[in-house]
Design a protein around this motif. Structure first.
Motif, PDB file in Angstrom:
ATOM      1  N   VAL A  47       1.271  -0.983  -0.325  1.00  0.00           N
ATOM      2  CA  VAL A  47      -0.090  -0.371  -0.017  1.00  0.00           C
ATOM      3  C   VAL A  47       0.744   0.459   0.464  1.00  0.00           C
ATOM      4  CG1 VAL A  47      -1.542   1.639   1.159  1.00  0.00           C
ATOM      5  CG2 VAL A  47      -2.193  -1.187   1.452  1.00  0.00           C
ATOM      6  N   GLY A  48       1.620   1.282   0.683  1.00  0.00           N
ATOM      7  CA  GLY A  48       2.889   2.088   1.169  1.00  0.00           C
ATOM      8  C   GLY A  48       3.374   2.799  -0.271  1.00  0.00           C
ATOM      9  N   ARG A  49       3.544   1.487  -0.986  1.00  0.00           N
ATOM     10  CA  ARG A  49       4.163   1.555  -2.311  1.00  0.00           C
ATOM     11  C   ARG A  49       3.046   2.467  -3.371  1.00  0.00           C
ATOM     12  NH1 ARG A  49       8.038  -3.713  -2.550  1.00  0.00           N
ATOM     13  NH2 ARG A  49       9.444  -2.866  -0.616  1.00  0.00           N
ATOM     14  N   GLY A  50       2.113   2.512  -2.944  1.00  0.00           N
ATOM     15  CA  GLY A  50       1.071   2.566  -4.198  1.00  0.00           C
ATOM     16  C   GLY A  50       0.572   2.215  -5.319  1.00  0.00           C
ATOM     17  N   MET A  51       0.968   0.202  -4.151  1.00  0.00           N
ATOM     18  CA  MET A  51      -0.256  -0.777  -5.152  1.00  0.00           C
ATOM     19  C   MET A  51      -1.786  -0.770  -4.368  1.00  0.00           C
ATOM     20  SD  MET A  51       2.506  -4.227  -5.447  1.00  0.00           S
ATOM     21  CE  MET A  51       3.677  -4.087  -6.009  1.00  0.00           C
ATOM     22  N   SER A  52      -2.699  -0.693  -5.961  1.00  0.00           N
ATOM     23  CA  SER A  52      -4.229  -0.963  -5.677  1.00  0.00           C
ATOM     24  C   SER A  52      -4.745  -2.174  -5.279  1.00  0.00           C
ATOM     25  CB  SER A  52      -5.104  -0.842  -7.377  1.00  0.00           C
ATOM     26  OG  SER A  52      -4.292  -1.910  -7.950  1.00  0.00           O
ATOM     27  N   ASN A  53      -5.370  -2.967  -4.819  1.00  0.00           N
ATOM     28  CA  ASN A  53      -5.633  -4.059  -4.234  1.00  0.00           C
ATOM     29  C   ASN A  53      -6.382  -4.897  -5.046  1.00  0.00           C
ATOM     30  OD1 ASN A  53      -6.860  -2.501  -2.119  1.00  0.00           O
ATOM     31  ND2 ASN A  53      -8.486  -2.473  -2.195  1.00  0.00           N
ATOM     32  N   SER A  54      -5.689  -4.876  -6.049  1.00  0.00           N
ATOM     33  CA  SER A  54      -5.967  -6.169  -7.810  1.00  0.00           C
ATOM     34  C   SER A  54      -4.590  -6.261  -7.736  1.00  0.00           C
ATOM     35  CB  SER A  54      -6.709  -5.812  -8.786  1.00  0.00           C
ATOM     36  OG  SER A  54      -5.989  -4.716  -9.235  1.00  0.00           O
ATOM     37  N   GLU A  55      -3.093  -5.533  -7.530  1.00  0.00           N
ATOM     38  CA  GLU A  55      -1.689  -5.313  -7.944  1.00  0.00           C
ATOM     39  C   GLU A  55      -1.677  -5.919  -6.625  1.00  0.00           C
ATOM     40  OE1 GLU A  55      -0.526  -1.802 -10.130  1.00  0.00           O
ATOM     41  OE2 GLU A  55      -0.893  -1.059  -8.637  1.00  0.00           O
ATOM     42  N   ILE A  56      -1.793  -5.890  -6.062  1.00  0.00           N
ATOM     43  CA  ILE A  56      -1.244  -6.425  -4.358  1.00  0.00           C
ATOM     44  C   ILE A  56      -1.956  -7.718  -4.083  1.00  0.00           C
ATOM     45  CG2 ILE A  56      -1.747  -6.555  -1.553  1.00  0.00           C
ATOM     46  CD1 ILE A  56      -2.105  -3.729  -1.175  1.00  0.00           C
ATOM     47  N   ALA A  57      -3.531  -8.186  -3.821  1.00  0.00           N
ATOM     48  CA  ALA A  57      -3.486  -9.700  -4.282  1.00  0.00           C
ATOM     49  C   ALA A  57      -2.616 -10.495  -5.794  1.00  0.00           C
ATOM     50  CB  ALA A  57      -4.526  -9.887  -4.710  1.00  0.00           C
ATOM     51  N   GLU A  58      -2.114  -9.551  -6.429  1.00  0.00           N
ATOM     52  CA  GLU A  58      -1.376 -10.574  -7.696  1.00  0.00           C
ATOM     53  C   GLU A  58      -0.212 -10.866  -6.834  1.00  0.00           C
ATOM     54  OE1 GLU A  58      -0.037  -9.478 -12.272  1.00  0.00           O
ATOM     55  OE2 GLU A  58      -1.754  -8.792 -11.929  1.00  0.00           O
ATOM     56  N   HIS A  59       0.396 -10.059  -6.510  1.00  0.00           N
ATOM     57  CA  HIS A  59       1.581 -10.177  -5.833  1.00  0.00           C
ATOM     58  C   HIS A  59       1.939 -10.996  -5.339  1.00  0.00           C
ATOM     59  CE1 HIS A  59       5.891  -8.101  -5.609  1.00  0.00           C
ATOM     60  NE2 HIS A  59       5.267  -8.196  -3.439  1.00  0.00           N
ATOM     61  N   LEU A  60       0.778 -11.071  -4.118  1.00  0.00           N
ATOM     62  CA  LEU A  60       1.233 -12.230  -2.686  1.00  0.00           C
ATOM     63  C   LEU A  60       0.388 -12.945  -2.718  1.00  0.00           C
ATOM     64  CD1 LEU A  60       0.826  -9.240  -0.517  1.00  0.00           C
ATOM     65  CD2 LEU A  60       2.582 -10.281  -0.575  1.00  0.00           C
ATOM     66  N   HIS A  61       0.197 -13.501  -3.677  1.00  0.00           N
ATOM     67  CA  HIS A  61      -0.934 -14.279  -4.595  1.00  0.00           C
ATOM     68  C   HIS A  61      -2.033 -15.086  -3.547  1.00  0.00           C
ATOM     69  CE1 HIS A  61       2.217 -15.674  -7.388  1.00  0.00           C
ATOM     70  NE2 HIS A  61       3.132 -15.254  -6.753  1.00  0.00           N
ATOM     71  N   LEU A  62      -2.749 -13.666  -2.731  1.00  0.00           N
ATOM     72  CA  LEU A  62      -3.898 -13.831  -2.564  1.00  0.00           C
ATOM     73  C   LEU A  62      -5.532 -13.047  -3.776  1.00  0.00           C
ATOM     74  CD1 LEU A  62      -2.727 -11.481   0.396  1.00  0.00           C
ATOM     75  CD2 LEU A  62      -3.535 -14.121  -0.044  1.00  0.00           C
TER      76      LEU A  62
END
Length: 143
Positions: free
Chosen positions: A88-103
């Motif tokens: 979140v601090g790096r500016g990622m959206s929820n969908s980007e975070i989900a993809e990055h963390l495989h959630l």
């Protein structure tokens, strides 16, 4: 030096003061600086008349540097919440975070929904601030 009929080498503040007041700010600067050469003006009172809003009595108080923000205590959040907060601090959206963390996006939303209560934040913007203050993200971190 003469600028628009005003000899700033020999300014008589009583006689030419009204002419100084009639100049706009750019013309005042040109009258004092001339053609790139700094003209020495004889008295501070003349400068005060040229720039009444910049006289020493009207000078703004010097700025004091803001203290560095206190480190944010992140001891109450889980490892996964810490990972989500970093992204979140790096500016990622929820969908980007989900993809990055495989959630799933829903799981990311759940983590983000719990973080404000744990960190005393009102919104996502304050979560970003918490990530910086907690040392999870620095200015040089990229996406």
């Amino acid at each position: 030096m003469v600028h628009r009929g005003l000899d700033v080498r020999h300014v008589d503040t009583e006689r030419e003061g009204s002419r100084l007041k009639s100049l706009d700010a750019v013309d005042k600067v040109h009258a004092v600086l001339g053609n790139g050469h700094v003209a020495m003006v004889a008295a501070i009172s003349v400068v005060s008349r040229l720039f009444p809003d910049r006289s020493p009595s009207n000078a703004p108080a010097p700025r004091t540097p803001h203290p560095a923000p206190a480190a944010r205590d992140l001891s109450d959040i889980t490892r996964r919440e810490r990972e989500v907060l970093t992204l979140v601090g790096r500016g990622m959206s929820n969908s980007e975070i989900a993809e990055h963390l495989h959630l799933t996006v829903g799981t990311v939303k759940t983590h983000i929904g719990r973080l404000p209560a744990k960190l005393g934040a009102r919104d996502r913007a304050q979560l970003v601030i918490a990530a910086y203050e907690g040392g999870l993200v620095t200015v040089t971190d990229g996406r």
